[in-house]
Every structure is written in structure tokens, then in C-alpha cells.
Design an enzyme around this catalytic site. Structure first.
Site, short mmCIF file in Angstrom:
data_model
loop_
_atom_site.label_atom_id
_atom_site.label_comp_id
_atom_site.label_asym_id
_atom_site.label_seq_id
_atom_site.Cartn_x
_atom_site.Cartn_y
_atom_site.Cartn_z
N GLY A 27 0.80 -1.22 0.00
CA GLY A 27 0.00 0.00 0.00
C GLY A 27 0.83 1.27 0.00
O GLY A 27 2.02 1.23 -0.31
N LEU A 29 0.41 3.69 -2.14
CA LEU A 29 0.80 3.51 -3.53
C LEU A 29 1.33 4.80 -4.16
O LEU A 29 0.81 5.88 -3.94
CB LEU A 29 -0.41 3.01 -4.35
CG LEU A 29 -1.02 1.70 -3.82
CD1 LEU A 29 -2.17 1.27 -4.72
CD2 LEU A 29 0.02 0.59 -3.72
N HIS A 33 4.32 1.71 -7.99
CA HIS A 33 3.30 0.66 -7.87
C HIS A 33 2.34 0.71 -9.06
O HIS A 33 1.97 -0.33 -9.62
CB HIS A 33 2.46 0.85 -6.60
CG HIS A 33 3.22 0.75 -5.31
ND1 HIS A 33 3.41 1.84 -4.49
CD2 HIS A 33 3.79 -0.29 -4.68
CE1 HIS A 33 4.06 1.46 -3.40
NE2 HIS A 33 4.32 0.18 -3.50
N GLY A 145 8.44 -5.24 -8.83
CA GLY A 145 9.33 -4.18 -9.27
C GLY A 145 10.80 -4.59 -9.21
O GLY A 145 11.22 -5.26 -8.26
N MET A 182 11.36 5.81 -6.65
CA MET A 182 10.15 6.04 -5.84
C MET A 182 10.03 4.96 -4.78
O MET A 182 10.31 3.79 -5.06
CB MET A 182 8.92 6.03 -6.75
CG MET A 182 8.89 7.23 -7.64
SD MET A 182 7.48 7.15 -8.73
CE MET A 182 7.75 8.67 -9.64
N ARG A 185 8.92 4.70 1.52
CA ARG A 185 9.78 5.19 2.61
C ARG A 185 10.38 6.57 2.30
O ARG A 185 10.91 7.21 3.20
CB ARG A 185 10.88 4.18 2.93
CG ARG A 185 10.30 2.92 3.58
CD ARG A 185 11.37 2.02 4.20
NE ARG A 185 10.78 0.98 5.02
CZ ARG A 185 10.59 -0.29 4.62
NH1 ARG A 185 10.94 -0.66 3.41
NH2 ARG A 185 10.05 -1.18 5.44
P1 AMP Z 1 6.01 -2.44 -1.59
O1 AMP Z 1 4.64 -1.85 -1.45
O2 AMP Z 1 7.12 -1.50 -1.23
O3 AMP Z 1 6.13 -3.79 -0.95
O4 AMP Z 1 6.20 -2.68 -3.14
C1 AMP Z 1 5.26 -3.44 -3.87
C2 AMP Z 1 5.82 -3.70 -5.24
O5 AMP Z 1 6.09 -2.46 -5.88
C3 AMP Z 1 7.15 -4.47 -5.23
O6 AMP Z 1 7.16 -5.41 -6.29
C4 AMP Z 1 8.17 -3.38 -5.44
O7 AMP Z 1 9.36 -3.84 -6.04
C5 AMP Z 1 7.40 -2.45 -6.39
N1 AMP Z 1 7.96 -1.11 -6.38
C6 AMP Z 1 8.19 -0.30 -5.30
N2 AMP Z 1 8.76 0.86 -5.69
C7 AMP Z 1 8.91 0.78 -7.03
C8 AMP Z 1 9.45 1.66 -8.02
N3 AMP Z 1 9.97 2.85 -7.70
N4 AMP Z 1 9.44 1.26 -9.31
C9 AMP Z 1 8.92 0.04 -9.65
N5 AMP Z 1 8.40 -0.82 -8.77
C10 AMP Z 1 8.40 -0.47 -7.48
#
Ligand code: AMP
Length: 281
Positions: A27, A29, A33, A145, A182, A185
Site C-alpha cells: 500500500g 501507492l 506501484h 518491481g 520512488m 519510505r
Molecule cells: P512495496 O509496497 O514497497 O512492498 O512494493 C510493492 C511492489 O512495488 C514491489 O514489487 C516493489 O518492487 C514495487 N515497487 C516499489 N517501488 C517501485 C518503483 N519505484 N518502481 C517500480 N516498482 C516499485
């Protein structure tokens, strides 16, 4: 768009669907995402996004409690993109016997290096939740990602090792204009820190250029850590690895990945850049 708040609701909905693509998230987002979601939608009309802040992948002193939760805004953004369903289960629904008793998925060889060395148990938590989400949602395709490159490789190996019938697709890292990857955090950073943090990507790019003329990996890593310190980071690691298995780089590897983790104040940021070895045959 359906908002499925329990495993029971998800299962009931899933029975009425044929093909499904899954985008797992925690989340809060951002465009990174949303890019994954668009990639999934290009391949499949029926996309489910899971939003679950997974306690199993957080260490005792990490930011589980303060991790940003913005469900309403997230749902609005996903609805606008044409997502079919959002799956937002409760912790008790995902781990009904509690975290300690939960069956775990370990992916050896890759889980205890780099981020896994700094965050013991993190990739066990990631592999376990992703395996469970695959079993819950039963997607044909799942998009992750490249920003979390080690995570992506852990998931690929797990999927292969457990013969899971899911295609795992990696999507490129989305960046701010400054180059900063992006991340949810990034919201912890002050405006000044955010500016300074762009040095992480610049250092990766500099190392990429240097790799076209040098394979003295340890020297390049040391120089990069110094650059990061100069820029106001406290480096955790900066490492050039084989892009496939993340073992130490050799001059013969066809492709490398340069991975970095560094603290800007209290915030730990990660990024990476793949580099093809133009001298490899
Ligand atoms: P998270 O919500 O941080 O667990 O991320 C969920 C998904 O979004 C994961 O597959 C991450 O690798 C992807 N993700 C997070 N930040 C980015 C970004 N800047 N570019 C591409 N994918 C991302």
C-alpha cells in the site's frame, strides 16, 4: 472495483474468474506501484492488487507500526486505473496460528546476503507471504518491481523451486526526476534529505560507467561507498554482483547488478542498476 477484505471474500470472488494477474503491495501507492499495475493490465484484463503490510518481513526494530497506511487513496488510484479487485486481508486472516507457528518458506543461498544480511528473516517473510498470496489469489501472472531486485530474484527462485504455476514478471524502477527511486519510505525524508538522496542513483550510474573500463570490483565498491558518505549517506552495502544469482561478480559474468543500501538519517533506502558486460563472450 471490488474491495475484498477477507480470504473468504477473495475465494468466493476468485471462483467466478478465469485468468487473474496479481500485483502484491504493502500500500501507500505511488507511481512505481501504479506502473506495475499498468504492466499487469497490458497482459490481463483482470488485475487484483493486494495491499497487506506483512509483519513477517519486518525486523523487531523496523518500521512496521509507522509504515504509512493510506487505503482510501490507494483504492481511488486503483479504481481509476481499472483494477478489478483489491485484496486487503487482516493479519489474523493471513496468519491464523500466529507468526511464530506459521510454516515458512526459506530460499537458501540468496536470502542471507546483502539486504538479507542486514535484515535477518526478511526474505523468509517475503517468500512466505508471496507464496501464500499465490495460493490465495491463484494468479497466472504476478508483477514485481526491479527496484527490489533481490526480492524479485528470491521470488523467481521460490516460484521455480516450488513449481508454482505463476509467471513472475519484473517491471523497471520508476524514479523521481532527480533519479531517486520512488518508494513509500521516501515519505520519511525531509525535503533536503530527499535532494541529497538522489546521490544514491548517481553513484550507481557512475559505477556503471566505470564498469565499462574496470573489473576491479572491490575498488569500485570502495570508491562508491566513499561517494555515498560524502553525499550524507551512511552506507549499509554497495556491491557489484552477478545479476542472476547475486553471487560475487566475476569478469566473465554476462550481466552484473550493482546494488546499494544506505541510510539517509534514519531511513534505509535501496536501489540497483543492471549493467551488461560488454567484454563477456
Ligand atoms: P512495496 O509496497 O514497497 O512492498 O512494493 C510493492 C511492489 O512495488 C514491489 O514489487 C516493489 O518492487 C514495487 N515497487 C516499489 N517501488 C517501485 C518503483 N519505484 N518502481 C517500480 N516498482 C516499485
Amino acid at each position: 472495483m471490488r474491495v475484498l477484505k477477507s480470504l473468504a471474500e477473495l475465494r468466493k470472488w476468485r471462483q467466478q474468474q478465469s485468468e487473474v494477474a496479481l500485483v502484491p503491495t504493502m500500500g501507500n501507492l505511488h507511481d512505481g506501484h501504479l506502473h506495475l499495475v499498468k504492466t499487469a493490465l497490458e497482459r490481463c484484463d483482470n488485475v487484483v492488487v493486494s495491499i497487506f503490510v506483512n509483519p513477517m518481513q519486518f525486523g523487531a526494530n523496523e518500521d512496521l507500526d509507522s509504515y504509512p497506511r493510506t487505503l482510501e487513496a490507494d483504492c481511488q488510484a486503483l479504481d481509476a486505473l481499472g483494477v478489478s479487485a483489491v485484496f486487503t486481508p487482516q493479519v489474523s486472516d493471513v496468519y491464523p496460528r500466529g507468526l511464530d507457528k506459521q510454516t515458512r518458506i526459506e530460499v537458501p543461498g540468496i536470502s542471507d546476503i546483502l539486504c538479507g544480511a542486514s535484515r535477518p528473516g526478511h526474505f523468509t517473510g517475503v517468500a512466505t507471504i508471496v507464496c501464500k498470496l499465490f495460493n490465495m489469489v491463484q494468479p497466472q501472472l504476478a508483477v514485481f518491481g526491479e527496484k527490489d531486485y533481490q526480492q524479485l530474484q528470491v521470488i523467481r527462485l521460490m516460484t521455480q523451486d516450488l513449481s508454482l504455476p505463476v509467471e513472475v514478471l519484473g517491471a523497471p524502477t520508476q524514479r523521481e526526476t532527480s533519479g531517486l527511486a520512488m518508494s513509500s519510505r521516501n515519505g520519511y525524508l525531509s525535503p533536503e534529505q530527499k535532494q541529497q538522496a538522489a546521490a544514491l542513483y548517481r553513484t550507481l550510474q557512475k559505477t556503471k560507467v566505470e564498469l565499462s573500463v574496470s573489473t576491479n570490483f572491490s575498488e569500485l565498491e570502495k570508491a562508491a561507498e566513499e561517494d555515498l558518505s560524502q553525499a550524507g549517506f551512511v552506507p549499509d552495502y554497495f556491491s557489484i554482483r552477478n545479476a542472476k544469482d547475486l553471487q560475487e561478480a566475476t569478469a566473465e559474468d554476462p550481466e552484473w547488478v550493482v546494488l546499494a543500501a544506505a541510510f539517509m538519517g534514519k531511513t534505509r533506502l535501496i536501489d540497483n542498476l543492471r549493467v551488461s558486460n560488454t567484454s563477456a563472450r
